[in-house]
Design a protein around this motif. Structure first.
Motif, PDB file in Angstrom:
ATOM      1  N   THR A 183       0.816  -1.218   0.000  1.00 31.22           N
ATOM      2  CA  THR A 183       0.000   0.000   0.000  1.00 31.22           C
ATOM      3  C   THR A 183       0.849   1.267   0.000  1.00 31.22           C
ATOM      4  OG1 THR A 183      -0.149  -0.114   2.434  1.00 31.22           O
ATOM      5  CG2 THR A 183      -1.951  -1.092   1.168  1.00 31.22           C
ATOM      6  N   ARG A 184       2.129   1.166  -0.315  1.00 33.26           N
ATOM      7  CA  ARG A 184       2.965   2.379  -0.371  1.00 33.26           C
ATOM      8  C   ARG A 184       2.461   3.298  -1.484  1.00 33.26           C
ATOM      9  NH1 ARG A 184       7.123   2.501   2.980  1.00 33.26           N
ATOM     10  NH2 ARG A 184       7.888   0.532   3.870  1.00 33.26           N
ATOM     11  N   GLY A 185       2.361   4.595  -1.150  1.00 31.99           N
ATOM     12  CA  GLY A 185       1.723   5.540  -2.064  1.00 31.99           C
ATOM     13  C   GLY A 185       2.358   5.637  -3.423  1.00 31.99           C
ATOM     14  N   GLN A 186       3.693   5.543  -3.501  1.00 31.65           N
ATOM     15  CA  GLN A 186       4.371   5.730  -4.772  1.00 31.65           C
ATOM     16  C   GLN A 186       4.642   4.419  -5.498  1.00 31.65           C
ATOM     17  OE1 GLN A 186       7.911   8.013  -4.066  1.00 31.65           O
ATOM     18  NE2 GLN A 186       6.815   9.738  -3.148  1.00 31.65           N
ATOM     19  N   SER A 187       4.793   3.342  -4.766  1.00 26.26           N
ATOM     20  CA  SER A 187       5.231   2.106  -5.408  1.00 26.26           C
ATOM     21  C   SER A 187       4.307   0.921  -5.199  1.00 26.26           C
ATOM     22  CB  SER A 187       6.637   1.728  -4.899  1.00 26.26           C
ATOM     23  OG  SER A 187       6.628   1.573  -3.481  1.00 26.26           O
ATOM     24  N   GLY A 188       3.384   0.995  -4.270  1.00 27.89           N
ATOM     25  CA  GLY A 188       2.530  -0.151  -3.971  1.00 27.89           C
ATOM     26  C   GLY A 188       1.373  -0.292  -4.944  1.00 27.89           C
ATOM     27  N   VAL A 189       0.997  -1.521  -5.182  1.00 29.94           N
ATOM     28  CA  VAL A 189      -0.138  -1.786  -6.069  1.00 29.94           C
ATOM     29  C   VAL A 189      -1.411  -1.133  -5.528  1.00 29.94           C
ATOM     30  CG1 VAL A 189      -1.587  -3.606  -7.045  1.00 29.94           C
ATOM     31  CG2 VAL A 189       0.884  -3.948  -6.862  1.00 29.94           C
ATOM     32  N   LEU A 190      -1.537  -1.123  -4.212  1.00 28.26           N
ATOM     33  CA  LEU A 190      -2.710  -0.523  -3.582  1.00 28.26           C
ATOM     34  C   LEU A 190      -2.394   0.851  -2.988  1.00 28.26           C
ATOM     35  CD1 LEU A 190      -4.243  -3.642  -1.766  1.00 28.26           C
ATOM     36  CD2 LEU A 190      -4.884  -2.644  -3.969  1.00 28.26           C
ATOM     37  N   GLY A 191      -1.403   1.523  -3.545  1.00 28.30           N
ATOM     38  CA  GLY A 191      -1.030   2.854  -3.061  1.00 28.30           C
ATOM     39  C   GLY A 191      -2.181   3.844  -3.002  1.00 28.30           C
ATOM     40  N   PRO A 192      -3.119   3.818  -3.975  1.00 25.96           N
ATOM     41  CA  PRO A 192      -4.231   4.771  -3.897  1.00 25.96           C
ATOM     42  C   PRO A 192      -5.077   4.628  -2.637  1.00 25.96           C
ATOM     43  CG  PRO A 192      -4.057   3.885  -6.116  1.00 25.96           C
ATOM     44  CD  PRO A 192      -3.096   3.110  -5.269  1.00 25.96           C
ATOM     45  N   VAL A 193      -5.122   3.437  -2.053  1.00 22.93           N
ATOM     46  CA  VAL A 193      -5.850   3.267  -0.799  1.00 22.93           C
ATOM     47  C   VAL A 193      -5.219   4.137   0.287  1.00 22.93           C
ATOM     48  CG1 VAL A 193      -6.521   1.652   1.012  1.00 22.93           C
ATOM     49  CG2 VAL A 193      -6.584   0.929  -1.388  1.00 22.93           C
ATOM     50  N   THR A 194      -3.888   4.109   0.349  1.00 18.51           N
ATOM     51  CA  THR A 194      -3.175   4.927   1.332  1.00 18.51           C
ATOM     52  C   THR A 194      -3.386   6.409   1.052  1.00 18.51           C
ATOM     53  OG1 THR A 194      -1.524   3.198   1.595  1.00 18.51           O
ATOM     54  CG2 THR A 194      -0.911   5.405   2.339  1.00 18.51           C
ATOM     55  N   THR A 195      -3.377   6.789  -0.221  1.00 22.02           N
ATOM     56  CA  THR A 195      -3.613   8.187  -0.578  1.00 22.02           C
ATOM     57  C   THR A 195      -4.980   8.635  -0.095  1.00 22.02           C
ATOM     58  OG1 THR A 195      -2.207   7.991  -2.534  1.00 22.02           O
ATOM     59  CG2 THR A 195      -3.762   9.820  -2.494  1.00 22.02           C
ATOM     60  N   LEU A 196      -5.988   7.798  -0.281  1.00 21.92           N
ATOM     61  CA  LEU A 196      -7.339   8.143   0.162  1.00 21.92           C
ATOM     62  C   LEU A 196      -7.390   8.320   1.673  1.00 21.92           C
ATOM     63  CD1 LEU A 196     -10.367   8.483  -0.325  1.00 21.92           C
ATOM     64  CD2 LEU A 196     -10.592   5.997  -0.281  1.00 21.92           C
ATOM     65  N   VAL A 197      -6.818   7.366   2.413  1.00 24.81           N
ATOM     66  CA  VAL A 197      -6.815   7.443   3.872  1.00 24.81           C
ATOM     67  C   VAL A 197      -6.020   8.667   4.333  1.00 24.81           C
ATOM     68  CG1 VAL A 197      -6.100   6.288   6.001  1.00 24.81           C
ATOM     69  CG2 VAL A 197      -7.126   4.962   4.151  1.00 24.81           C
ATOM     70  N   ASP A 198      -4.878   8.910   3.703  1.00 24.00           N
ATOM     71  CA  ASP A 198      -4.032  10.038   4.067  1.00 24.00           C
ATOM     72  C   ASP A 198      -4.754  11.362   3.832  1.00 24.00           C
ATOM     73  OD1 ASP A 198      -1.550  11.066   5.017  1.00 24.00           O
ATOM     74  OD2 ASP A 198      -0.998  11.582   2.974  1.00 24.00           O
ATOM     75  N   ASN A 199      -5.506  11.456   2.731  1.00 25.48           N
ATOM     76  CA  ASN A 199      -6.244  12.684   2.441  1.00 25.48           C
ATOM     77  C   ASN A 199      -7.375  12.927   3.433  1.00 25.48           C
ATOM     78  OD1 ASN A 199      -4.676  13.380   0.268  1.00 25.48           O
ATOM     79  ND2 ASN A 199      -6.040  12.525  -1.272  1.00 25.48           N
ATOM     80  N   LEU A 200      -7.846  11.846   4.035  1.00 31.05           N
ATOM     81  CA  LEU A 200      -8.933  11.993   5.012  1.00 31.05           C
ATOM     82  C   LEU A 200      -8.404  12.249   6.417  1.00 31.05           C
ATOM     83  CD1 LEU A 200     -11.391   9.180   3.865  1.00 31.05           C
ATOM     84  CD2 LEU A 200     -11.770  11.636   3.730  1.00 31.05           C
ATOM     85  N   VAL A 201      -7.486  11.400   6.902  1.00 36.39           N
ATOM     86  CA  VAL A 201      -7.081  11.474   8.308  1.00 36.39           C
ATOM     87  C   VAL A 201      -5.573  11.577   8.494  1.00 36.39           C
ATOM     88  CG1 VAL A 201      -9.121  10.236   9.132  1.00 36.39           C
ATOM     89  CG2 VAL A 201      -7.081   8.930   8.496  1.00 36.39           C
ATOM     90  N   GLY A 202      -4.830  11.862   7.436  1.00 34.08           N
ATOM     91  CA  GLY A 202      -3.387  12.001   7.551  1.00 34.08           C
ATOM     92  C   GLY A 202      -2.997  13.060   8.561  1.00 34.08           C
ATOM     93  N   ALA A 203      -1.881  12.829   9.239  1.00 34.63           N
ATOM     94  CA  ALA A 203      -1.489  13.694  10.352  1.00 34.63           C
ATOM     95  C   ALA A 203      -0.943  15.045   9.921  1.00 34.63           C
ATOM     96  CB  ALA A 203      -0.445  12.969  11.207  1.00 34.63           C
TER      97      ALA A 203
END
Length: 284
Positions: free
Chosen positions: A246-266
């Motif tokens: 789930t790494r944002g730049q290299s993971g296959v599911l990176g967009p999942v992390t981007t979505l979560v980060d855009n919502l509740v990222g610190a």
């Protein structure tokens, strides 16, 4: 909406009064807010013997419960509150006044919002289909959507305030839900970069820390880290692969992390101000 000053403190009662004014000033509901003020105003209200001490103890600068007021201001404060654009739009809807910088009517706004959600994704064809059907000038349903678009035009339509309210919620430029719609677009559109190539576990760990660090519940955050940390956690055999995929730049599911980060990222998540306010409250 227009706000009115209240008392000499910056506490919870005054904050609520300002929110009510922001919502109802210059509308048919303003007498209700005036009545509330006459009852609860900490300086002049009938109930001031009760509300004045409460307002004082929740003063943002000096009160022991100031963080409670900060949370309310973060959510519904009349200047920078998360829901302020929505409250302004409701005020406009009640008064018939519009101040949006968006042009056009409700159908134009719906087209823009759908495009914001689906453009450059595998579902872009759905947005194109919507345009083909509802476009007020050339769509198959233009005989219906054209007049509706005119009636809800922000500058000239009798129901322009309806469009402004929708724009405040889901408009593709400054709507309350725009960061979420952008994040969903990123998720649908494929991998996109998250800060420092973080994975989902990294983001969740940071969010928990943002919520609990330096509070009596910090041990809970430490416990979570001790369990899920992808490098050292007890569950790292499970969380490390999940973090990598789930790494944002290299993971296959990176967009999942981007979505979560855009919502509740610190750092810049849409809900970060709320999480910070809750942290302040728990730190008391």
């Amino acid at each position: 909406g227009q706000t009115q000053a209240c008392g000499t403190t910056d506490g919870l009662i005054c904050s609520i009064e300002k929110v009510l004014h922001n919502l109802t000033d210059n509308t048919i509901l303003q007498p209700v807010t005036n009545l509330v003020g006459a009852l609860v105003d900490p300086q002049t209200g009938v109930l001031s013997p009760l509300t004045k001490p409460l307002d004082s103890i929740t003063d943002v600068e000096t009160g022991a419960l100031g963080p409670v007021t900060e949370i309310v201001d973060t959510l519904v404060g009349p200047e920078k509150g998360l829901l302020d654009p929505t409250l302004d739009a409701v005020n406009d809807l009640l008064t018939g006044n519009t101040r949006s910088t968006t042009d056009g009517g409700l159908i134009d706004l719906v087209q823009g919002t759908v495009g914001n959600l689906l453009d450059n994704t595998p579902l872009a064809f759905v947005g194109n289909l919507v345009d083909t059907l509802v476009d007020p000038d050339s769509g198959a349903l233009a005989v219906l959507t054209g007049p509706l678009n005119g009636l809800t035009d922000i500058d000239t339509g009798g129901l322009g305030a309806v469009t402004e309210l929708v724009d405040a919620l889901a408009g593709p430029e400054k709507g309350l839900l725009d960061p979420t719609l952008d994040a969903v677009n990123d998720l649908l559109g494929g991998p996109s970069a998250a800060a420092d190539n973080d994975g989902l576990i990294d983001v969740v760990d940071g969010t928990v820390g943002n919520l609990l660090d330096n509070t009596p519940l910090a041990f809970v955050g430490n416990l979570v880290g001790g369990l899920v940390d992808p490098q050292t956690g007890v569950l790292s055999p499970l969380t490390a692969p999940l973090n990598d995929i789930t790494r944002g730049q290299s993971g296959v599911l990176g967009p999942v992390t981007t979505l979560v980060d855009n919502l509740v990222g610190a750092d810049q998540g849409a809900l970060d101000p709320t999480l910070d306010a809750v942290n302040d409250l728990l730190s008391f």
